[in-house]
Design a protein around this motif. Structure first.
Motif, PDB file in Angstrom:
ATOM      1  N   GLN A 179       1.147   4.229  -2.719  1.00 18.02           N
ATOM      2  CA  GLN A 179       0.992   5.671  -2.223  1.00 18.02           C
ATOM      3  C   GLN A 179       2.144   6.544  -2.936  1.00 18.02           C
ATOM      4  OE1 GLN A 179      -1.572   7.334  -0.907  1.00 18.02           O
ATOM      5  NE2 GLN A 179      -2.837   5.504  -1.300  1.00 18.02           N
ATOM      6  N   LEU A 180       3.415   5.922  -2.367  1.00 18.61           N
ATOM      7  CA  LEU A 180       4.632   6.585  -3.108  1.00 18.61           C
ATOM      8  C   LEU A 180       4.584   6.891  -4.732  1.00 18.61           C
ATOM      9  CD1 LEU A 180       7.299   7.945  -2.228  1.00 18.61           C
ATOM     10  CD2 LEU A 180       8.116   5.430  -2.487  1.00 18.61           C
ATOM     11  N   ARG A 181       4.107   5.795  -5.372  1.00 13.20           N
ATOM     12  CA  ARG A 181       4.239   5.858  -7.044  1.00 13.20           C
ATOM     13  C   ARG A 181       3.204   7.164  -7.207  1.00 13.20           C
ATOM     14  NH1 ARG A 181       4.034   0.248  -6.710  1.00 13.20           N
ATOM     15  NH2 ARG A 181       1.689   0.230  -6.992  1.00 13.20           N
ATOM     16  N   GLN A 182       2.089   7.161  -6.627  1.00 13.75           N
ATOM     17  CA  GLN A 182       0.977   8.007  -6.937  1.00 13.75           C
ATOM     18  C   GLN A 182       1.617   9.343  -6.462  1.00 13.75           C
ATOM     19  OE1 GLN A 182      -2.031   7.620  -8.296  1.00 13.75           O
ATOM     20  NE2 GLN A 182      -1.021   5.558  -8.385  1.00 13.75           N
ATOM     21  N   VAL A 183       2.371   9.643  -5.304  1.00 14.10           N
ATOM     22  CA  VAL A 183       2.927  10.869  -5.206  1.00 14.10           C
ATOM     23  C   VAL A 183       3.882  11.585  -5.978  1.00 14.10           C
ATOM     24  CG1 VAL A 183       4.364  12.048  -3.350  1.00 14.10           C
ATOM     25  CG2 VAL A 183       2.049  10.804  -2.785  1.00 14.10           C
ATOM     26  N   ARG A 184       4.711  10.419  -6.371  1.00 13.33           N
ATOM     27  CA  ARG A 184       5.906  10.642  -7.186  1.00 13.33           C
ATOM     28  C   ARG A 184       5.292  11.156  -8.802  1.00 13.33           C
ATOM     29  NH1 ARG A 184       9.982   5.967  -5.297  1.00 13.33           N
ATOM     30  NH2 ARG A 184      11.141   7.247  -4.029  1.00 13.33           N
ATOM     31  N   ASN A 185       4.035  10.407  -9.295  1.00 13.79           N
ATOM     32  CA  ASN A 185       3.474  10.918 -10.489  1.00 13.79           C
ATOM     33  C   ASN A 185       3.061  12.247 -10.221  1.00 13.79           C
ATOM     34  OD1 ASN A 185       4.020   8.329 -11.753  1.00 13.79           O
ATOM     35  ND2 ASN A 185       1.994   7.432 -11.235  1.00 13.79           N
ATOM     36  N   ARG A 186       2.426  12.521  -9.248  1.00 14.26           N
ATOM     37  CA  ARG A 186       1.935  13.929  -8.994  1.00 14.26           C
ATOM     38  C   ARG A 186       2.933  14.924  -8.934  1.00 14.26           C
ATOM     39  NH1 ARG A 186      -1.514  17.592 -10.210  1.00 14.26           N
ATOM     40  NH2 ARG A 186      -2.275  18.841  -8.640  1.00 14.26           N
ATOM     41  N   VAL A 187       4.228  14.541  -8.445  1.00 15.69           N
ATOM     42  CA  VAL A 187       5.361  15.651  -8.227  1.00 15.69           C
ATOM     43  C   VAL A 187       5.564  15.678  -9.790  1.00 15.69           C
ATOM     44  CG1 VAL A 187       7.495  15.671  -7.654  1.00 15.69           C
ATOM     45  CG2 VAL A 187       5.821  15.054  -5.884  1.00 15.69           C
ATOM     46  N   ARG A 188       5.615  14.786 -10.521  1.00 11.93           N
ATOM     47  CA  ARG A 188       6.120  14.911 -12.128  1.00 11.93           C
ATOM     48  C   ARG A 188       5.276  15.987 -12.654  1.00 11.93           C
ATOM     49  NH1 ARG A 188       8.213   9.786 -11.398  1.00 11.93           N
ATOM     50  NH2 ARG A 188       6.192   8.634 -11.969  1.00 11.93           N
ATOM     51  N   GLU A 189       3.801  15.615 -12.339  1.00  9.88           N
ATOM     52  CA  GLU A 189       2.859  16.421 -13.162  1.00  9.88           C
ATOM     53  C   GLU A 189       3.121  17.836 -12.831  1.00  9.88           C
ATOM     54  OE1 GLU A 189      -0.967  14.682 -11.895  1.00  9.88           O
ATOM     55  OE2 GLU A 189      -0.563  13.064 -13.166  1.00  9.88           O
ATOM     56  N   LEU A 190       3.182  18.036 -11.491  1.00 10.93           N
ATOM     57  CA  LEU A 190       3.412  19.574 -10.953  1.00 10.93           C
ATOM     58  C   LEU A 190       4.565  20.037 -11.670  1.00 10.93           C
ATOM     59  CD1 LEU A 190       2.252  18.914  -7.123  1.00 10.93           C
ATOM     60  CD2 LEU A 190       0.983  20.251  -9.106  1.00 10.93           C
ATOM     61  N   GLU A 191       5.605  19.369 -11.808  1.00  9.34           N
ATOM     62  CA  GLU A 191       6.999  19.879 -12.024  1.00  9.34           C
ATOM     63  C   GLU A 191       6.728  20.384 -13.598  1.00  9.34           C
ATOM     64  OE1 GLU A 191      10.317  17.439  -9.448  1.00  9.34           O
ATOM     65  OE2 GLU A 191       9.516  16.564 -11.681  1.00  9.34           O
ATOM     66  N   VAL A 192       6.340  19.628 -14.335  1.00  4.63           N
ATOM     67  CA  VAL A 192       5.633  19.806 -15.770  1.00  4.63           C
ATOM     68  C   VAL A 192       5.131  21.240 -15.770  1.00  4.63           C
ATOM     69  CG1 VAL A 192       4.506  19.106 -17.744  1.00  4.63           C
ATOM     70  CG2 VAL A 192       5.978  17.451 -16.769  1.00  4.63           C
ATOM     71  N   GLN A 193       3.797  21.207 -14.881  1.00  7.04           N
ATOM     72  CA  GLN A 193       2.977  22.426 -15.110  1.00  7.04           C
ATOM     73  C   GLN A 193       3.706  23.700 -14.598  1.00  7.04           C
ATOM     74  OE1 GLN A 193      -0.266  21.682 -12.334  1.00  7.04           O
ATOM     75  NE2 GLN A 193      -0.987  23.536 -12.362  1.00  7.04           N
ATOM     76  N   GLU A 194       4.712  23.465 -13.398  1.00 12.27           N
ATOM     77  CA  GLU A 194       5.486  24.557 -13.125  1.00 12.27           C
ATOM     78  C   GLU A 194       6.484  25.223 -14.179  1.00 12.27           C
ATOM     79  OE1 GLU A 194       8.875  24.864  -9.849  1.00 12.27           O
ATOM     80  OE2 GLU A 194       7.098  24.605  -8.901  1.00 12.27           O
ATOM     81  N   GLU A 195       7.109  24.224 -14.882  1.00  8.57           N
ATOM     82  CA  GLU A 195       7.946  24.471 -16.080  1.00  8.57           C
ATOM     83  C   GLU A 195       7.321  25.223 -17.020  1.00  8.57           C
ATOM     84  OE1 GLU A 195      10.588  22.007 -19.284  1.00  8.57           O
ATOM     85  OE2 GLU A 195      10.942  21.361 -17.110  1.00  8.57           O
ATOM     86  N   ARG A 196       6.067  24.657 -17.516  1.00  9.03           N
ATOM     87  CA  ARG A 196       5.239  25.649 -18.427  1.00  9.03           C
ATOM     88  C   ARG A 196       4.850  27.005 -17.824  1.00  9.03           C
ATOM     89  NH1 ARG A 196       0.723  21.368 -18.982  1.00  9.03           N
ATOM     90  NH2 ARG A 196       2.128  19.497 -19.485  1.00  9.03           N
ATOM     91  N   GLU A 197       4.497  26.949 -16.847  1.00 10.00           N
ATOM     92  CA  GLU A 197       4.086  28.174 -16.418  1.00 10.00           C
ATOM     93  C   GLU A 197       5.443  29.107 -16.250  1.00 10.00           C
ATOM     94  OE1 GLU A 197       1.851  31.559 -14.759  1.00 10.00           O
ATOM     95  OE2 GLU A 197       0.946  29.524 -15.571  1.00 10.00           O
ATOM     96  N   GLN A 198       6.510  28.685 -15.889  1.00 11.08           N
ATOM     97  CA  GLN A 198       7.786  29.533 -15.870  1.00 11.08           C
ATOM     98  C   GLN A 198       8.055  29.827 -17.523  1.00 11.08           C
ATOM     99  OE1 GLN A 198       9.489  30.966 -13.342  1.00 11.08           O
ATOM    100  NE2 GLN A 198      10.340  32.188 -14.858  1.00 11.08           N
ATOM    101  N   ARG A 199       7.791  29.014 -18.371  1.00 11.76           N
ATOM    102  CA  ARG A 199       8.156  29.366 -19.771  1.00 11.76           C
ATOM    103  C   ARG A 199       7.095  30.432 -20.149  1.00 11.76           C
ATOM    104  NH1 ARG A 199       8.874  23.797 -20.621  1.00 11.76           N
ATOM    105  NH2 ARG A 199       6.957  23.880 -21.415  1.00 11.76           N
ATOM    106  N   TRP A 203       0.882  -1.206   0.130  1.00  8.41           N
ATOM    107  CA  TRP A 203      -0.067   0.049  -0.040  1.00  8.41           C
ATOM    108  C   TRP A 203       0.842   1.359   0.183  1.00  8.41           C
ATOM    109  CZ3 TRP A 203      -4.288   2.195  -1.307  1.00  8.41           C
ATOM    110  CH2 TRP A 203      -4.552   3.319  -0.929  1.00  8.41           C
ATOM    111  N   LEU A 204       1.730   1.200   0.868  1.00 11.68           N
ATOM    112  CA  LEU A 204       2.589   2.288   0.799  1.00 11.68           C
ATOM    113  C   LEU A 204       3.617   2.648  -0.448  1.00 11.68           C
ATOM    114  CD1 LEU A 204       4.055   2.200   4.561  1.00 11.68           C
ATOM    115  CD2 LEU A 204       2.689   3.748   3.745  1.00 11.68           C
ATOM    116  N   GLU A 205       4.078   1.572  -1.058  1.00  8.79           N
ATOM    117  CA  GLU A 205       4.564   1.709  -2.451  1.00  8.79           C
ATOM    118  C   GLU A 205       3.582   2.235  -3.335  1.00  8.79           C
ATOM    119  OE1 GLU A 205       6.267  -2.208  -2.898  1.00  8.79           O
ATOM    120  OE2 GLU A 205       7.821  -2.066  -1.495  1.00  8.79           O
TER     121      GLU A 205
END
Length: 112
Positions: A25-45, A21-23
Motif C-alpha cells: 500500500q505504501l508503494r502504491q501511495v508513493r507512486n501516486r504522490v510522484r505522479e501527482l507531483e509531476v502533474q502539478e509541476e506540468r500544470e505550474q509550467r 500488505w502495508l508495504e
C-alpha cells in the motif's frame, strides 16, 4: 484430521502478512504522490507560460543595437523576471530607443 492448510495462522504470520500488505500500500501511495507531483509541476509550467504570454519584457540596449521589446514568452530573450504590463509596453513602444522584436511581434495588438 486437519491439514496444515486448515490451521489458523500464528500471530507472527498474521503480522508478517499485514506488514507485506502495508508495504505494498505504501508503494502504491508513493507512486501516486510522484505522479501527482509531476502533474502539478506540468500544470505550474503551463500556468507560468500562460502568464508570460500576457506580459512583455524589455531586453536592455546593447552597444550597437536598440533595446528590444519582447512578448513575455519570447525565447530570443529568455528571462522570467522583469515582466511589464500592457500599458508599460505601449509606453515602451513610443520610446525612440526601444523597438519591437521582429520574431515575437510584441507590438501586435498594442498599437492602433
Amino acid at each position: 484430521m486437519s491439514s496444515p492448510a486448515d490451521r489458523e495462522p500464528t500471530p507472527l504470520e498474521k503480522n508478517r502478512a499485514l506488514a507485506e500488505w502495508l508495504e505494498y500500500q505504501l508503494r502504491q501511495v508513493r507512486n501516486r504522490v510522484r505522479e501527482l507531483e509531476v502533474q502539478e509541476e506540468r500544470e505550474q509550467r503551463r500556468r507560468d507560460a500562460a502568464h508570460a504570454a500576457l506580459r512583455w519584457k524589455i531586453q536592455p540596449q546593447r552597444s550597437n543595437a536598440l533595446a528590444l521589446l519582447h512578448r513575455g514568452n519570447c525565447t530570443l530573450y529568455p528571462t522570467n523576471a522583469g515582466y511589464i504590463s500592457r500599458e508599460d509596453a505601449m509606453i515602451a513602444l513610443a520610446e525612440p530607443d526601444i523597438q519591437p522584436c521582429d520574431i515575437c511581434r510584441p507590438d501586435t495588438g498594442l498599437t492602433g
